[in-house]
Design an enzyme around this catalytic site. Structure first.
Site, short mmCIF file in Angstrom:
data_model
loop_
_atom_site.label_atom_id
_atom_site.label_comp_id
_atom_site.label_asym_id
_atom_site.label_seq_id
_atom_site.Cartn_x
_atom_site.Cartn_y
_atom_site.Cartn_z
CB CYS A 1 -0.49 0.32 1.56
SG CYS A 1 -1.89 1.51 1.34
CB CYS B 1 -1.01 -0.34 8.93
SG CYS B 1 -1.51 -1.48 7.10
NE ARG C 1 -19.56 -4.71 13.03
CZ ARG C 1 -20.47 -5.38 12.67
NH1 ARG C 1 -20.13 -6.36 12.90
NH2 ARG C 1 -21.84 -5.15 11.95
CB CYS D 1 -1.64 3.85 8.60
SG CYS D 1 -3.61 4.01 6.71
CB CYS E 1 -15.23 -7.54 6.38
SG CYS E 1 -14.63 -5.49 5.94
CB CYS F 1 -18.41 -5.09 4.98
SG CYS F 1 -17.56 -3.60 5.84
CB CYS G 1 -18.34 -0.78 8.80
SG CYS G 1 -17.44 -1.58 10.13
#
Ligand code: SF4
Length: 364
Positions: A54, A61, A262, A58, A98, A130, A190
């Site tokens: 990616c 991550c 969640r 972040c 998801c 999702c 979400c």
């Protein structure tokens, strides 16, 4: 008793978060009982359909290409592979799948078309679908809705202030813009965040202000405890205590009474007793499977044993909202616009992100 409100202030939320624990638990459990069946918990399966590589930064991550982590990346999975995994998830009690792709934003084209086909396929298995694919335009949200998407995940991660300390490649306002694009469809929202990234209690309350003042409030709010992965800028963060997690879950339940709260990343660090307290405080969903995208998660059998012990049953799909219809690709009313939206690129630098990047370069 606190009523559902869309104008919670940071001060009010902090006051709830810091209540004596027994009072906080009692209030949260009472709100929970008024809006949900306290003995059912939704089991969702998180599937990484495209892992690693990616371009974002972040700080938490391991999928960010710029950091040196041991993540093995993979290209976009095939629809057949996704269907097989969804069937396995359904057989072990999941009512929701998801799908996560490590993208900055959705790009029109063959890969997005493939994701749309995955959505159609899973919706036809009568499971809630999702997706978490990064930033999204209104047309892309409409195409996902038409394919039968039930929910779109786009976390705010933290307060607007602390967001700048964790991510520098996009702005908080982009998150809100994507959520707004999802809201122009029937797809549910979400959106949640992560605790344990070095934020203050003010930041935690700030994140809950941002989420709870969305109108309507998100139908689903994941609360994650940071899993500090070696090589990421946040590798040295200490795990949050169970008490912080319980307080966060309880406060989320009180300020967003109808939301599915969640219990997400970080469950491997929690004891059975700790998880039970979170369910009592209003958590009514967990993610199943031995991995949460890339970080460890309890074994599904352990989860089922815990459910048995606590007398919990798994929630059926589409309890909160009807199953969407699936429109086939050839009957679609929306076109691939080949959009190239300009999402923001903030200029600021985050020192710990830069040093993690430099360290990764020196290790290559
Ligand atoms: S959290 Fe998502 S956007 Fe950020 S680096 Fe990881 S995969 Fe990319």
């Amino acid at each position: 008793m606190a009523a559902a409100s869309h104008n919670w202030t940071q001060k009010e939320i902090l006051a709830i978060y810091n209540k004596p624990l027994m009072e906080l638990l009692y209030e949260a459990a009472t709100v929970h009982r008024l809006h949900h069946n306290p003995n059912t918990v939704q089991v969702s399966t998180l599937l990484s359909v495209k892992t690693g590589g990616c371009p974002e930064d972040c700080g938490y991550c391991p999928q960010a290409a710029r950091y040196h982590t041991k993540i093995e990346g993979n290209d976009l999975m095939s629809v057949t592979q996704v269907k097989a995994q969804a069937l396995r998830a359904k057989a072990s009690g999941s009512s929701r799948v998801c799908m996560g792709a490590a993208w900055r934003n959705v790009k029109d084209g063959a890969e997005f078309d493939q994701v749309l086909e995955m959505v159609r396929t899973i919706n036809k298995l009568d499971m809630e679908v999702c997706c978490t694919l990064g930033m999204l335009t209104e047309n892309q949200a409409k195409r996902l809705a038409e394919a039968g998407l039930y929910a779109y995940n786009h976390n705010l991660d933290s307060s607007e202030d602390y967001y700048k300390e964790v991510i520098s490649t996009r702005g908080f306002e982009d998150r809100l813009k994507t959520i707004n694009n999802v809201r122009k469809t029937n797809v549910t929202v979400c959106s949640g965040g992560i605790i344990g990234m070095g934020e203050t209690e003010d930041d935690r309350a700030g994140m809950l202000v941002a989420l709870s003042t969305l109108n309507p409030q998100p139908e689903s709010v994941p609360i994650n405890a940071l899993v500090a992965v070696k090589g990421t800028p946040l590798e040295d963060q200490k795990p949050v205590s169970i008490w912080e997690m319980v307080r966060m879950v309880a406060t989320t339940r009180i300020v967003m009474p109808e939301t599915q709260v969640r219990l997400s990343a970080g469950r491997t660090q929690m004891s059975q007793e700790g998880q039970a307290l979170c369910f009592f405080a209003g958590a009514n969903s967990i993610f199943a499977g031995d991995k949460l995208l890339t970080t460890p998660n309890p074994d599904v059998n352990e989860d089922m044993e815990l459910f048995k012990l606590l007398g919990l049953t798994t929630q059926k799909p589409f309890i909160k909202k009807m199953q969407p219809e699936t429109v086939e690709a050839e009957d679609s009313q929306f076109q691939d616009l080949g959009e190239k939206p300009k999402w923001s690129r903030p200029e600021h630098t985050i020192e710990r992100n830069e040093s993690a990047k430099e360290k990764a370069k020196s290790l290559k």
